[in-house]
Design an enzyme around this catalytic site. Sequence first.
Site, PDB file in Angstrom:
ATOM      1  N   ALA A   1       0.829  -1.210   0.000  1.00 59.39           N
ATOM      2  CA  ALA A   1       0.000   0.000   0.000  1.00 59.39           C
ATOM      3  C   ALA A   1       0.862   1.258   0.000  1.00 59.39           C
ATOM      4  O   ALA A   1       0.535   2.261  -0.637  1.00 59.39           O
ATOM      5  CB  ALA A   1      -0.918  -0.007   1.223  1.00 59.39           C
TER       6      ALA A   1
ATOM      7  N   ASP B   1      33.023  15.984 -30.210  1.00 58.33           N
ATOM      8  CA  ASP B   1      32.050  16.440 -29.210  1.00 58.33           C
ATOM      9  C   ASP B   1      31.545  15.315 -28.315  1.00 58.33           C
ATOM     10  O   ASP B   1      30.902  15.583 -27.298  1.00 58.33           O
ATOM     11  CB  ASP B   1      30.850  17.085 -29.909  1.00 58.33           C
ATOM     12  CG  ASP B   1      31.231  18.319 -30.696  1.00 58.33           C
ATOM     13  OD1 ASP B   1      32.037  19.108 -30.189  1.00 58.33           O
ATOM     14  OD2 ASP B   1      30.732  18.488 -31.825  1.00 58.33           O
TER      15      ASP B   1
ATOM     16  N   ILE C   1       3.947   1.669  -1.139  1.00 55.61           N
ATOM     17  CA  ILE C   1       4.746   1.882  -2.348  1.00 55.61           C
ATOM     18  C   ILE C   1       3.821   2.146  -3.536  1.00 55.61           C
ATOM     19  O   ILE C   1       2.963   1.322  -3.847  1.00 55.61           O
ATOM     20  CB  ILE C   1       5.628   0.649  -2.640  1.00 55.61           C
ATOM     21  CG1 ILE C   1       6.599   0.425  -1.495  1.00 55.61           C
ATOM     22  CG2 ILE C   1       6.396   0.839  -3.952  1.00 55.61           C
ATOM     23  CD1 ILE C   1       7.411  -0.846  -1.626  1.00 55.61           C
TER      24      ILE C   1
ATOM     25  N   ASP D   1      27.226  24.780 -29.788  1.00 61.04           N
ATOM     26  CA  ASP D   1      28.170  24.923 -30.879  1.00 61.04           C
ATOM     27  C   ASP D   1      27.718  26.092 -31.759  1.00 61.04           C
ATOM     28  O   ASP D   1      26.563  26.514 -31.698  1.00 61.04           O
ATOM     29  CB  ASP D   1      28.196  23.618 -31.690  1.00 61.04           C
ATOM     30  CG  ASP D   1      29.349  23.574 -32.678  1.00 61.04           C
ATOM     31  OD1 ASP D   1      30.276  24.386 -32.525  1.00 61.04           O
ATOM     32  OD2 ASP D   1      29.310  22.741 -33.588  1.00 61.04           O
TER      33      ASP D   1
ATOM     34  N   GLU E   1      -4.367   4.665   2.031  1.00 58.27           N
ATOM     35  CA  GLU E   1      -4.352   3.204   2.136  1.00 58.27           C
ATOM     36  C   GLU E   1      -3.589   2.747   3.381  1.00 58.27           C
ATOM     37  O   GLU E   1      -4.018   1.838   4.108  1.00 58.27           O
ATOM     38  CB  GLU E   1      -3.718   2.610   0.879  1.00 58.27           C
ATOM     39  CG  GLU E   1      -4.491   2.915  -0.402  1.00 58.27           C
ATOM     40  CD  GLU E   1      -3.680   2.590  -1.639  1.00 58.27           C
ATOM     41  OE1 GLU E   1      -2.568   2.064  -1.483  1.00 58.27           O
ATOM     42  OE2 GLU E   1      -4.147   2.869  -2.755  1.00 58.27           O
TER      43      GLU E   1
ATOM     44  N   ASP F   1      28.197  17.916 -32.896  1.00 56.42           N
ATOM     45  CA  ASP F   1      27.874  17.079 -34.049  1.00 56.42           C
ATOM     46  C   ASP F   1      29.033  16.201 -34.496  1.00 56.42           C
ATOM     47  O   ASP F   1      28.842  15.258 -35.249  1.00 56.42           O
ATOM     48  CB  ASP F   1      27.417  17.957 -35.233  1.00 56.42           C
ATOM     49  CG  ASP F   1      28.444  19.026 -35.580  1.00 56.42           C
ATOM     50  OD1 ASP F   1      29.519  19.050 -34.957  1.00 56.42           O
ATOM     51  OD2 ASP F   1      28.161  19.851 -36.467  1.00 56.42           O
TER      52      ASP F   1
ATOM     53  N   ASN G   1      -3.713   0.979  -6.857  1.00 58.64           N
ATOM     54  CA  ASN G   1      -2.522   1.762  -7.187  1.00 58.64           C
ATOM     55  C   ASN G   1      -2.277   1.848  -8.696  1.00 58.64           C
ATOM     56  O   ASN G   1      -1.798   2.867  -9.202  1.00 58.64           O
ATOM     57  CB  ASN G   1      -1.290   1.159  -6.509  1.00 58.64           C
ATOM     58  CG  ASN G   1      -1.320   1.377  -5.001  1.00 58.64           C
ATOM     59  OD1 ASN G   1      -2.119   2.145  -4.490  1.00 58.64           O
ATOM     60  ND2 ASN G   1      -0.451   0.674  -4.286  1.00 58.64           N
TER      61      ASN G   1
END
Length: 908
Positions: free
Chosen positions: A308, A741, A310, A354, A805, A737, A830
């Site tokens: 309940a 990089d 979690i 860039d 709950e 690119d 849940n």
Amino acid sequence: QTQFLPMEDAHAKTIAEVFAQLRANPVEGLSSEEVKRRRKIWGTNELPCRPKKPFWKLVLKQFDDLLVKILIAAAVISFFLGVANDEGSYALVEPGVILIILVANASVGVLTETNAAKAIEELGSYQADVATVLRDGNLRVFPSAELVPGDVVELAVGDKIPADVRLWNIKGSSFRVDQALLTGESDSVLKSVEVISILRAVLQDKTCMAYSGTVVTAGRARGVVVGTGMRTAIGKIQDAMNSVDNTDDTTPLKRKLDEFGTVLSKLIAVICGLVWIVNIGHFSDPAHGGMLRGAIHYLKIAVALAVAAIPEGLPAVVTTCLALGTRKMAKKNAIVRTLSAVETLGCTSVICSDKTGTVTTNIMMVTQVCVVNSVEISVENQTSPANCLTEYKVAGNSYAPDGNISEILTDKPVDRPANLASLLHFAICSSLCNESFLSYDRTTGSFKKIGESTEVALRVLAEKIGLPGFDNMTRALAHLDMEERATYCATYWRGQFERVSTVEFDRDRKMMSVLAKRKGQSILFTKGSPEAILRRCTQVLTNSKGVAEPITSQLREILIERYQTYARKSLRVLALAMRPLISEQDRACVEDEDGLTLLGFCGMVDPPRPEVKKAVDVCRAAGIRVVMVTGDNKLTAEAVANHVGLDDIMGGGSHPTTSILARKMTAEAAAAGLPMTGILFPPKKSCTGQDFDAMDLQAQNDAASSISVFSRVEPQHKTRLVELLKARGQVVAMTGDGVNDAPALRCADIGIAMGSGTAVAKYAADIVLADDNFASIVTAVAEGRAIFINIKQFVRYMVSSNIGEVVCIFIAAALGMPETLCPVQLLWVNLVTDGLPATALGFNKPEQDIMQRRPRQPDEPIVDRWLLVRYITVGAYVGLANCCFSLKTPVCSVSYVNPCFRIALKNK
């Protein structure tokens, strides 16, 4: 071994010193025996593949989370308790549902890590397969993996360079290499054999070096191998990527959910233990059928309490919301490769962008043309070019051959540019003295180029000038089919003139020429640097008379001042000229490049994207700092930064300090009779990679926090900048690119690759921009902020529901009431009753002022203390209400009361 140590400073040594240190022979090359001996020392010329992480380890890693471990424990305990109670197949229902949820979420994590690992594997594809090597006095082809330091290699057009090479013999007039792989700059680099005196020069400035994986675009040369395998420039990039992979890369949301899970798990342990201990007195209740069964019964209640507490639906709802975000962002040209990147964008505080192709269009365009109108200069104002020069502004920001040409002085479009003598011959020279090609791609609906960027810019200019003829020529060209229009004027001039000879460009002359024939007349067309061309010109073609007239000394000075003005604006300046030759001449030579007639000169630039300035303003309003990081030279970078407003720190126009300095410097220069040089930029807001290296740690920290433009940078500079910014608590997005990089993209919180970039960059990045546009990054940031707000809303929603709950089960257990909610009912609540409404919150539209707020802090909690108190209060009410209903209706579910606290949440 030290005698054969691959050289880090080969660019700063003479050819003789390089061969002496490597003990190599430029005439004979290495012997086969010597090659074997060196290979034993230095190994093969390959980038080693990093051992892949076993699949089972990837899977186990996805379950290394405290809440997940608690759920697994709950599933196992539930299974054994079901077996102990002889529940049969029903014992598999609860653990089965829990495990299905966990496996679904683990699959997403495994897929993400598998894609990320491909970045390093892709580096190997850039290595050459074979190399032409001089060994035992003979040129032979060997696998590139067999190269060793000291090998002499021959390089030709189209070759992929097999190792890091020090050039020592260039055959022909020039040798060019495309280094975009390592530098990100699209223009090929003109190479030489001259020593570079700067010991710590950046890669772009080491013009006597050729690097592994780059491609020869022009010429032929020989060089000696000075670096192989991981000791090459591309090998160092792989090493940097391996180092980055070992760092912590958890996102802000993941960290906050982990913290939330840690706190929740402690509460669960306390409450579950408390429930079990409080009910020890009820273990022996006759209704349970014995002490052991009573203990098992309350242990099941404790498990139900854990289930309940979690929010099992949280991972699924978060994943769903992020996936929805990726679809929205894909429609805006931002393709998300890792789901967590969507949320991290929302707290981005620094964007390191860039320049080429992101802030600019990556399309070299002629923007200004200057021709001579008359050689006569008015007596009243002999230094003013207005009465002898005519300058034109050329519109357009793509390769499309359309765009108005207008006079700068009057700002009026020129109706028929080709009817003006200087512009007509400018177009002819641009078409003939040119090796590039322009084509139209029907699939993309855009024009594509083949060849050098500067030559393509001249090709497009010639098409814009058009052809001489009737009044409706411009309109007639506009009605041509796109494929035909792309090269219509160039094809016309190639039909009118026959090219018979070429004098190639070289570094000493700084020009190239083409000899063409038309109707028995031989004409030499030349283009090159304005200094070199003007020095060889004795005449100039004027617009007013349409004939060649002698250049006066005053006119020459005015022309020099004008092209220097263009250069100070960071325009790339080219001059064009021509010379009639005797009709019998069929071959041109360097000696013919004297006594030229100047046609004019043009300024070209890779223009900033028009939408970038507005995007930078949006970033400033949103509290996001934009930093330009480029391999280009300092003046060009500063000019682009000025244009897009990176110098505008105050957000109210041009930088105030710059304005004051500009007026002061202009006044002082005018008083001293000196020309202004350089681009005005705010003090201490721009630096080069070399400047950055020379700083101490404190100065580097200050630079990372304040400087707007980093130019002439190398991969290690980008990675270092990201590390410094992250150390100061910034959330950093880095664009790139090229292969160079990749380490910085991996190191940054958000790596953003360009759609036109290399596969390595794309695999290393979290997001790929389909349109390579900086403005798309800003749009993605706005979407990321909206998504986080939605995630925060449904996390709070689910937490408040789960508190109800927990309170219900705890009170029932404490009062000795029958079990109010079993684990399967809780899972249903849940996942379905709460999960679906929570998912709907992910569709909320962003608020209007979302990009007018400062970035959220990475340590901002999802649920703060005040909200937790409110949710506990609401949850206590819901839990008590359910217990009251359970006294009358034992099968009553918490979902029956959920609307009550939904209304409370809505009114919060």
